[in-house]
Design a protein around this motif. Structure first.
Motif, PDB file in Angstrom:
ATOM      1  N   GLY A 293      14.420  -4.229  -5.404  1.00  0.00           N
ATOM      2  CA  GLY A 293      13.244  -3.554  -5.938  1.00  0.00           C
ATOM      3  C   GLY A 293      11.952  -4.230  -5.520  1.00  0.00           C
ATOM      4  N   GLY A 294      11.986  -5.555  -5.438  1.00  0.00           N
ATOM      5  CA  GLY A 294      10.803  -6.274  -4.965  1.00  0.00           C
ATOM      6  C   GLY A 294      10.468  -5.945  -3.527  1.00  0.00           C
ATOM      7  N   HIS A 295      11.491  -5.725  -2.706  1.00  0.00           N
ATOM      8  CA  HIS A 295      11.242  -5.329  -1.319  1.00  0.00           C
ATOM      9  C   HIS A 295      10.587  -3.952  -1.263  1.00  0.00           C
ATOM     10  CE1 HIS A 295      13.435  -8.787   0.031  1.00  0.00           C
ATOM     11  NE2 HIS A 295      13.429  -8.392   1.294  1.00  0.00           N
ATOM     12  N   ALA A 296      11.038  -3.038  -2.109  1.00  0.00           N
ATOM     13  CA  ALA A 296      10.413  -1.715  -2.139  1.00  0.00           C
ATOM     14  C   ALA A 296       8.945  -1.815  -2.533  1.00  0.00           C
ATOM     15  CB  ALA A 296      11.168  -0.808  -3.115  1.00  0.00           C
ATOM     16  N   GLN A 297       8.656  -2.621  -3.548  1.00  0.00           N
ATOM     17  CA  GLN A 297       7.274  -2.784  -3.987  1.00  0.00           C
ATOM     18  C   GLN A 297       6.427  -3.457  -2.920  1.00  0.00           C
ATOM     19  OE1 GLN A 297       6.840  -5.203  -7.494  1.00  0.00           O
ATOM     20  NE2 GLN A 297       4.756  -4.486  -7.890  1.00  0.00           N
ATOM     21  N   ALA A 298       6.963  -4.500  -2.290  1.00  0.00           N
ATOM     22  CA  ALA A 298       6.206  -5.215  -1.259  1.00  0.00           C
ATOM     23  C   ALA A 298       5.937  -4.321  -0.050  1.00  0.00           C
ATOM     24  CB  ALA A 298       6.977  -6.464  -0.831  1.00  0.00           C
ATOM     25  N   MET A 299       6.901  -3.500   0.327  1.00  0.00           N
ATOM     26  CA  MET A 299       6.691  -2.588   1.452  1.00  0.00           C
ATOM     27  C   MET A 299       5.625  -1.555   1.119  1.00  0.00           C
ATOM     28  SD  MET A 299      10.626  -2.004   2.757  1.00  0.00           S
ATOM     29  CE  MET A 299      10.135  -0.781   3.979  1.00  0.00           C
ATOM     30  N   PRO A 351      15.526  -4.188 -21.019  1.00  0.00           N
ATOM     31  CA  PRO A 351      15.545  -4.534 -19.596  1.00  0.00           C
ATOM     32  C   PRO A 351      16.210  -3.489 -18.709  1.00  0.00           C
ATOM     33  CG  PRO A 351      16.084  -6.446 -20.915  1.00  0.00           C
ATOM     34  CD  PRO A 351      16.048  -5.290 -21.857  1.00  0.00           C
ATOM     35  N   ARG A 352      17.392  -3.009 -19.102  1.00  0.00           N
ATOM     36  CA  ARG A 352      18.119  -2.064 -18.245  1.00  0.00           C
ATOM     37  C   ARG A 352      17.393  -0.729 -18.150  1.00  0.00           C
ATOM     38  NH1 ARG A 352      22.581   1.654 -18.702  1.00  0.00           N
ATOM     39  NH2 ARG A 352      23.944   1.567 -16.860  1.00  0.00           N
ATOM     40  N   VAL A 353      16.910  -0.228 -19.280  1.00  0.00           N
ATOM     41  CA  VAL A 353      16.177   1.046 -19.269  1.00  0.00           C
ATOM     42  C   VAL A 353      14.891   0.907 -18.463  1.00  0.00           C
ATOM     43  CG1 VAL A 353      14.955   2.716 -20.706  1.00  0.00           C
ATOM     44  CG2 VAL A 353      17.174   1.834 -21.435  1.00  0.00           C
ATOM     45  N   SER A 354      14.184  -0.198 -18.625  1.00  0.00           N
ATOM     46  CA  SER A 354      12.950  -0.415 -17.861  1.00  0.00           C
ATOM     47  C   SER A 354      13.223  -0.447 -16.363  1.00  0.00           C
ATOM     48  CB  SER A 354      12.285  -1.723 -18.295  1.00  0.00           C
ATOM     49  OG  SER A 354      11.850  -1.663 -19.627  1.00  0.00           O
ATOM     50  N   GLY A 358      11.986   2.600 -14.055  1.00  0.00           N
ATOM     51  CA  GLY A 358      10.983   2.162 -13.097  1.00  0.00           C
ATOM     52  C   GLY A 358      11.332   2.539 -11.676  1.00  0.00           C
ATOM     53  N   MET A 359      12.577   2.385 -11.305  1.00  0.00           N
ATOM     54  CA  MET A 359      12.991   2.750  -9.958  1.00  0.00           C
ATOM     55  C   MET A 359      12.950   4.264  -9.738  1.00  0.00           C
ATOM     56  SD  MET A 359      13.565   0.099  -8.015  1.00  0.00           S
ATOM     57  CE  MET A 359      11.944  -0.270  -8.704  1.00  0.00           C
ATOM     58  N   LEU A 387       3.338   2.465 -11.511  1.00  0.00           N
ATOM     59  CA  LEU A 387       3.824   2.602 -12.881  1.00  0.00           C
ATOM     60  C   LEU A 387       5.311   2.270 -12.947  1.00  0.00           C
ATOM     61  CD1 LEU A 387       3.129   3.590 -15.805  1.00  0.00           C
ATOM     62  CD2 LEU A 387       3.903   5.857 -15.070  1.00  0.00           C
ATOM     63  N   GLY A 388       6.054   2.767 -11.972  1.00  0.00           N
ATOM     64  CA  GLY A 388       7.482   2.456 -11.924  1.00  0.00           C
ATOM     65  C   GLY A 388       7.753   0.985 -11.703  1.00  0.00           C
ATOM     66  N   PHE A 389       7.052   0.380 -10.760  1.00  0.00           N
ATOM     67  CA  PHE A 389       7.261  -1.046 -10.515  1.00  0.00           C
ATOM     68  C   PHE A 389       6.792  -1.875 -11.709  1.00  0.00           C
ATOM     69  CE2 PHE A 389       6.818   0.410  -5.959  1.00  0.00           C
ATOM     70  CZ  PHE A 389       8.172   0.287  -5.681  1.00  0.00           C
ATOM     71  N   GLY A 390       5.794  -1.378 -12.442  1.00  0.00           N
ATOM     72  CA  GLY A 390       5.348  -2.060 -13.648  1.00  0.00           C
ATOM     73  C   GLY A 390       6.388  -2.052 -14.740  1.00  0.00           C
ATOM     74  N   LEU A 391       7.253  -1.063 -14.749  1.00  0.00           N
ATOM     75  CA  LEU A 391       8.385  -1.050 -15.670  1.00  0.00           C
ATOM     76  C   LEU A 391       9.539  -1.896 -15.138  1.00  0.00           C
ATOM     77  CD1 LEU A 391       8.509   2.759 -16.581  1.00  0.00           C
ATOM     78  CD2 LEU A 391       7.669   0.904 -18.026  1.00  0.00           C
ATOM     79  N   PHE A 392       9.764  -1.812 -13.841  1.00  0.00           N
ATOM     80  CA  PHE A 392      10.906  -2.481 -13.228  1.00  0.00           C
ATOM     81  C   PHE A 392      10.806  -3.998 -13.293  1.00  0.00           C
ATOM     82  CE2 PHE A 392      11.499  -4.740  -9.180  1.00  0.00           C
ATOM     83  CZ  PHE A 392      12.878  -4.911  -9.200  1.00  0.00           C
TER      84      PHE A 392
END
Length: 473
Positions: A293-299, A351-354, A358-359, A387-392
């Motif tokens: 998920g961090g790679h998706a956000q960074a890209m 955590p799991r729902v977020s 988020g994704m 917003l999604g990454f802020g939840l993730f």
């Protein structure tokens, strides 16, 4: 009759002032200073991200080289974030905050100088980027010392009843800084300094913060046993804050720091904690989710500025591109704060729902962002993804924290910090490189990362109920 444990922990009765401090926590003035330490760093870095696509265009270098210039700093952050967190426990929080701010000021000032002489034509574009990368590495090397030190300083001086709120306030300063930085960046493009103005402006602000830190923050005298945790995003309402802080009643009375020596003692829990392996089955799914998920956000972040210049036709006027890029980044930062300050605590997301929700939003945002051709659509798509990454991000951070015992919190926080840094070693450059070859390949890769996290989430991540039950044990 054996002495009472509380009497053994505090052989001398506390003074009235000490008792008042125990009840009130850290004074507002000191809290504001600690808040500022993190805010200045976050604002300066996002201001830099607002102008770097325009600077790269003005230098006439390929977009991917601008993204690669950040890689060495990110790699250093991965290696040194856990190191500084451990050193903060031994050498004191204030000293580590000062080191972090010095690294930030040196990095911003020297990066600004390197880019200024490059834009002036005194050196070639390649040498300019090499110098920029070297100067930027100071932030990864030294700047990573400040965040865990600030958090540990607050945790060691606030009672349990106030600790979660205080830590959330401090960590939220990072999110606020990501809003302020892009908002200020276009205003700091001065006639004489041009696009490098934000670098020198935030270097000056950092110097003021160092002076205030030295003059206004007392030396380390922790009142509650704790140790440093590197953090990246606000904890929100995911429960990580409750688990990731040591409770005074959980610390053996003989180990309670009644009269600490300059904050250099390790807690008994941290000293006796077993080694936490990267492949530990409790945390491996969370760390893998964080990495993908961090790679998706960074890209997404790496592509954003260059996409704005392309879609709005601003390649011929790089200076004019700083404003629209700042608007898009600022909208994303506001959406991130909405997730972390609003949705997570109000809806009490675990955590799991977020992580999963988020994704899902990340996929929707990537589709809108990748197909938009006007500023409104670009900003909307980036905001949905943010917003999604802020939840993730708080979700995976809290999940990793809740998966392990209290003595292992320092180790897992260092691993989380390393995962966060690892996402920015090559992912932004990879995103820009793929985007440069084909728009749809770049965004398809981002979507694929998000979907991979969703699959892991459904099949491997522990439920929120199970995590909270383990935290209460």
């Amino acid at each position: 009759m054996p002495p009472d444990p509380e009497t053994r922990a505090s052989p001398e009765p506390p003074s009235d002032s000490a008792a008042a401090l125990d009840q009130s926590g850290i004074p507002r003035g000191r809290m504001a200073l600690l808040f500022t330490v993190v805010l200045v760093s976050a604002a300066g870095n996002t201001a830099m991200q607002s102008v770097m696509p325009s600077i790269g265009t003005a230098l006439g270098v390929a977009d991917v080289w601008i993204s690669l210039a950040y890689s060495w700093s990110a790699l250093l952050w991965v290696g040194f974030a856990p190191f500084w967190a451990r050193r903060s426990d031994r050498r004191g929080r204030k000293a580590m905050m000062a080191i972090g701010l010095v690294g930030f000021v040196a990095s911003m000032g020297l990066c600004g100088a390197a880019l200024y002489i490059g834009l002036a034509g005194w050196i070639g574009p390649l040498l300019t980027l090499v110098l920029f990368a070297v100067c930027r590495s100071l932030y990864g090397l030294l700047g990573s010392a400040a965040p865990p030190a600030v958090q540990a300083y607050v945790a060691s001086r606030t009672p349990r009843a106030q600790r979660t709120q205080a830590l959330s306030l401090i960590s939220s300063s990072f999110g606020l800084g990501t809003v302020i930085g892009p908002a200020l960046a276009p205003l700091l493009i001065f006639p004489l300094l041009g696009l490098t103005g934000p670098f020198f402006a935030f270097a000056a602000i950092g110097i003021i913060a160092i002076i205030a830190l030295r003059l206004r923050l007392p030396n380390d005298e922790p009142r509650f046993a704790t140790h440093a945790y590197a953090f990246d995003a606000p904890y929100g309402g995911s429960g990580a804050g409750r688990h990731a802080t040591d409770r005074a009643e959980d610390i053996p009375a003989d180990d309670a720091p009644a009269q600490p020596r300059r904050g250099q003692q390790l807690t008994a829990e941290a000293a006796t904690a077993p080694e936490l392996a990267w492949t530990d089955r409790r945390i491996l799914p969370w760390l893998l989710s964080g990495l993908l998920g961090g790679h998706a956000q960074a890209m997404m972040l790496g592509i954003a500025g260059f996409l704005v210049l392309d879609r709005l036709g601003l390649r011929d006027d790089p200076t004019a591109g700083a404003g629209p890029v700042s608007i898009v980044l600022m909208m994303g930062a506001v959406a991130t704060l909405l997730a972390q300050w609003g949705l997570i605590p109000v809806m009490n997301l675990g955590p799991r729902v977020s992580t999963l929700s988020g994704m899902a939003l990340g996929v929707v945002g990537a589709v809108v962002f990748g197909t938009a051709t006007q500023l409104h659509g670009i900003a909307l798509g980036f905001a949905i993804a943010a917003l999604g990454f802020g939840l993730f991000r708080p979700g995976f951070t809290a999940g990793a924290s809740l998966s392990v015992s209290r003595p292992e919190q320092g180790q897992v926080s260092g691993k989380v910090a390393s995962i966060n840094g690892a996402s920015y070693i090559y992912a932004p450059a990879l995103g820009v490189w793929l985007y440069g070859h084909s728009d749809w390949i770049g965004f398809a890769t981002i979507i694929a990362f998000c979907i991979a996290v969703m699959v892991i989430g459904w099949t491997r991540l522990d439920s929120d109920a199970a995590l909270m039950a383990s935290a209460d044990d």
